[in-house]
Design an enzyme around this catalytic site. Structure first.
Site, PDB file in Angstrom:
ATOM      1  N   CYS A 125     -29.385  -0.499 -19.178  1.00  0.00           N
ATOM      2  CA  CYS A 125     -28.387   0.027 -20.113  1.00  0.00           C
ATOM      3  C   CYS A 125     -27.529   1.102 -19.444  1.00  0.00           C
ATOM      4  CB  CYS A 125     -29.011   0.545 -21.411  1.00  0.00           C
ATOM      5  SG  CYS A 125     -27.771   0.697 -22.731  1.00  0.00           S
ATOM      6  N   ASP A 194     -33.132   6.538 -26.990  1.00  0.00           N
ATOM      7  CA  ASP A 194     -32.455   6.789 -28.269  1.00  0.00           C
ATOM      8  C   ASP A 194     -33.356   7.589 -29.194  1.00  0.00           C
ATOM      9  OD1 ASP A 194     -30.927   4.298 -27.214  1.00  0.00           O
ATOM     10  OD2 ASP A 194     -29.702   5.227 -28.780  1.00  0.00           O
TER      11      ASP A 194
HETATM   12  C1  RUB Z   1     -27.446   3.105 -25.451  1.00  0.00           C
HETATM   13  C2  RUB Z   1     -28.825   3.280 -24.908  1.00  0.00           C
HETATM   14  C3  RUB Z   1     -29.043   4.410 -23.948  1.00  0.00           C
HETATM   15  C4  RUB Z   1     -29.536   5.645 -24.749  1.00  0.00           C
HETATM   16  C5  RUB Z   1     -29.569   6.891 -23.897  1.00  0.00           C
HETATM   17  O1  RUB Z   1     -27.385   2.118 -26.466  1.00  0.00           O
HETATM   18  O2  RUB Z   1     -29.754   2.594 -25.255  1.00  0.00           O
HETATM   19  O3  RUB Z   1     -30.019   4.089 -23.005  1.00  0.00           O
HETATM   20  O4  RUB Z   1     -28.678   5.864 -25.844  1.00  0.00           O
HETATM   21  O5  RUB Z   1     -28.265   7.185 -23.460  1.00  0.00           O
HETATM   22  P1  RUB Z   1     -25.960   1.791 -27.147  1.00  0.00           P
HETATM   23  P2  RUB Z   1     -27.800   8.686 -23.131  1.00  0.00           P
HETATM   24  O6  RUB Z   1     -25.040   1.375 -26.067  1.00  0.00           O
HETATM   25  O7  RUB Z   1     -26.270   0.697 -28.127  1.00  0.00           O
HETATM   26  O8  RUB Z   1     -25.495   3.060 -27.832  1.00  0.00           O
HETATM   27  O9  RUB Z   1     -28.717   9.187 -22.054  1.00  0.00           O
HETATM   28  O10 RUB Z   1     -26.382   8.521 -22.647  1.00  0.00           O
HETATM   29  O11 RUB Z   1     -27.897   9.494 -24.375  1.00  0.00           O
END
Ligand code: RUB
Length: 320
Positions: A125, A194
């Protein structure tokens, strides 16, 4: 940006990633407080609460969102006038945004120390916290390379490879299902979160738990980079994290789906990785084993527990 516009951008994923969502909500509440007029303090508070509810309802899984909203709304505090209430919200929003950015920087520094010279890291991701660790390791002179997954169906991997490319980090881009084929070339997994529950389970982009199982089987360590506001206080009281299920059209076009009346597309956006698959969670307060999630919730987000027995006159955001 207005609350409606921010809410729409979060829903449509123009603003995405748990940290960015949290900061966007805080910014939006701050702007709303500055733009909102009300004849009395309770009326002002009511308008703020409507905005807070709208933002919180946009995406159900990233706990950073209700946590950020809660922290900002706590700025209403014991205000007696509209001006005091407005000032309180603006101050707590600014403070949240600043400390969120500082948290990501600290996590990058702490996380980078777990990356050795010569390591190959796999990430899934697009997480600014996880990428922060990788980029910081590169910046401090470690020779590293990265495997980045595609991340079906929304292809967040494309954002990841652009960021890594711009940072000058050698990266292999693979389809999600190729993780097991390359796992023996990988020294360390780093992903974001998340939500982190009280038992140390990590909720992150769909596919993370498959990566974690594969890593465990191959004895590859997995690190999660997560700010303390990704921990979910209400899981102490047994509340479960809701896994967002997005429209099937993100996976299969409506045109094709129409020709397959017996087929239903399922499109959960996140999954749960149990604590035993996670070696370390790197927070801005330091790296912890996932089993210590309770301590982070108690020390940093203790208000989540109070809320279940709210006192009629106290508690953040309850007075005006
Ligand atoms: C984003 C996702 C990221 C976390 C952490 O999912 O799963 O790994 O949100 O990200 P989506 P961060 O694209 O569906 O929002 O470290 O940037 O908070």
């Amino acid at each position: 940006m207005s609350v409606d516009e921010t809410a729409e951008k979060i829903k449509s994923m123009e603003i995405r990633g748990a940290g960015r969502i949290a900061r966007a909500a805080a910014e939006s509440l701050r702007d709303h407080a500055l733009a909102t007029n009300a004849p009395t303090c309770p009326a002002f508070k009511q308008k703020m609460e409507q905005a807070a509810d709208l933002l919180t309802a946009t995406r159900p899984t990233a706990v950073s969102l209700p946590n950020a909203v809660h922290i900002v709304m706590a700025g209403l505090g014991p205000a007696k006038t509209v001006e005091e209430a407005r000032f309180g919200v603006v101050q707590s929003a600014d403070h949240f945004i600043q400390s969120s950015q500082q948290a990501v920087e600290k996590i990058a520094q702490f996380g980078a120390r777990h990356i050795r010279d010569g390591d190959t890291i796999l990430t899934h991701c697009n997480s600014e916290a996880a990428l922060g660790c990788i980029i910081e390791a590169h910046r401090t002179g470690k020779e590293i390379s990265v495997f980045a997954t595609e991340v079906r169906p929304r292809n967040q991997g494309l954002i990841t490879i652009r960021t890594l490319n711009d940072a000058g980090i050698k990266t292999s881009f693979i389809v999600d299902s190729a993780v097991r084929s390359f796992i023996h070339d990988v020294d360390l997994i780093i992903v974001g979160a998340d939500a982190v529950t009280v038992n140390g389970a990590v909720v992150n982009k769909i596919g993370t738990s498959q990566v974690a199982h594969t890593a465990a089987e191959a004895r590859v360590n997995m690190i999660v980079a997560a700010e303390t506001y990704k921990f979910a206080p209400r899981t102490i009281m047994g509340e479960l994290i809701e896994i967002e299920e997005r429209p099937g059209s993100e996976v299969l076009s409506d045109e094709i789906a129409r020709t397959l009346p017996n087929v239903t597309v399922r499109n959960p956006a996140f999954d749960v990785t149990p604590a035993e698959f996670v070696d370390l969670i790197v927070t801005e307060a330091g790296a912890i084993p996932p089993q210590m999630a309770y301590v982070i919730i108690r020390d940093y987000l203790g208000w989540g527990i109070e809320e279940f027995n709210p006192s009629p006159v106290s508690g953040p955001g309850t007075r005006c």
